[in-house]
Scaffold this motif. Structure first.
Motif, PDB file in Angstrom:
ATOM      1  N   ARG A 143      38.267 -70.004  26.056  1.00  0.00           N
ATOM      2  CA  ARG A 143      39.492 -70.596  25.542  1.00  0.00           C
ATOM      3  C   ARG A 143      40.716 -69.974  26.199  1.00  0.00           C
ATOM      4  O   ARG A 143      40.748 -68.767  26.408  1.00  0.00           O
ATOM      5  CB  ARG A 143      39.570 -70.303  24.047  1.00  0.00           C
ATOM      6  N   TRP A 144      41.693 -70.776  26.472  1.00  0.00           N
ATOM      7  CA  TRP A 144      42.949 -70.262  27.028  1.00  0.00           C
ATOM      8  C   TRP A 144      43.933 -70.040  25.900  1.00  0.00           C
ATOM      9  O   TRP A 144      44.162 -70.924  25.078  1.00  0.00           O
ATOM     10  CB  TRP A 144      43.515 -71.237  28.056  1.00  0.00           C
ATOM     11  N   GLU A 145      44.492 -68.835  25.861  1.00  0.00           N
ATOM     12  CA  GLU A 145      45.559 -68.489  24.926  1.00  0.00           C
ATOM     13  C   GLU A 145      46.752 -68.083  25.785  1.00  0.00           C
ATOM     14  O   GLU A 145      46.812 -66.954  26.267  1.00  0.00           O
ATOM     15  CB  GLU A 145      45.116 -67.367  23.992  1.00  0.00           C
ATOM     16  N   GLY A 146      47.648 -69.025  26.003  1.00  0.00           N
ATOM     17  CA  GLY A 146      48.736 -68.797  26.943  1.00  0.00           C
ATOM     18  C   GLY A 146      48.168 -68.718  28.344  1.00  0.00           C
ATOM     19  O   GLY A 146      47.470 -69.620  28.787  1.00  0.00           O
ATOM     20  N   ARG A 147      48.417 -67.607  29.045  1.00  0.00           N
ATOM     21  CA  ARG A 147      47.892 -67.422  30.407  1.00  0.00           C
ATOM     22  C   ARG A 147      46.617 -66.588  30.417  1.00  0.00           C
ATOM     23  O   ARG A 147      46.159 -66.178  31.472  1.00  0.00           O
ATOM     24  CB  ARG A 147      48.954 -66.739  31.258  1.00  0.00           C
TER      25      ARG A 147
END
Length: 188
Positions: A56-60
């Protein structure tokens, strides 16, 4: 025992308990890898162990996420993330830390936190497997396990799996001892 603990992980098959043969795709983690490729290796290794993993991407930042069905306790989540550690004066990355977190989705009301913190502190003082604490912002019980990768060294990806097994095992033992001091089930 490990197979029973992993029965709650969102996977159709039981985990492979014997270590898989190391391959270049997932066998080791090192400081030179950027965060995303390190987390991709962790995800690949956990998939090799038959766990259902989401990147999962959380921001960068990419984070490895495993969702667990609680089997007698609230559902919970494991996350795996990495962070570089740089020298203060040079900002040169000297090591990388892999952080395995167990997010219990069990929340302790403010009036019960002292009682739960006493139980968690006693557990943390007696056992070395992970640090359990109450998140000050919302009262969620969490656990953390840090795996350090010094410059010039590697860390076997299996150590991340080992940390997950240990945190899940401890949570399975710890949850019943906390009794009515919690508010389970609130979704994080």
């Amino acid at each position: 025992m490990v197979a029973a603990l992993f029965a709650g992980c969102a996977t159709a098959r039981p985990p492979v308990i014997s270590p898989p043969a190391p391959t270049p795709a997932h066998a080791t983690l090192d400081v030179a890898q950027d965060e995303h490729s390190l987390e991709e290796r962790v995800a690949a290794h956990l998939r090799k162990r038959q766990l259902s993993v989401e990147l999962r991407w959380e921001g960068r930042d990419a984070v490895v996420v495993l969702n667990w069905r609680g089997k007698g306790k609230p559902d919970f989540r494991i996350t795996v993330d990495s962070q570089p550690s740089a020298g203060a004066s040079t900002q040169t990355i000297r090591e990388r830390v892999v952080i395995v977190r167990l997010l219990t989705r069990v929340f302790v009301p403010a009036e019960r936190r002292a009682e739960v913190l006493t139980l968690l502190n006693a557990r943390n003082a007696e056992f070395w497997a992970g640090s359990f604490y109450v998140q000050p912002t919302d009262g969620e019980i969490e656990a953390r396990w840090a795996l350090n990768i010094p410059q010039g060294e590697t860390l076997a990806s299996e150590m991340v799996f080992d940390a997950i097994v240990r945190l899940v095992s401890v949570w399975a033992e710890l949850y019943p001892t906390l009794g009515g001091a919690m508010s389970p089930g609130r979704d994080a």
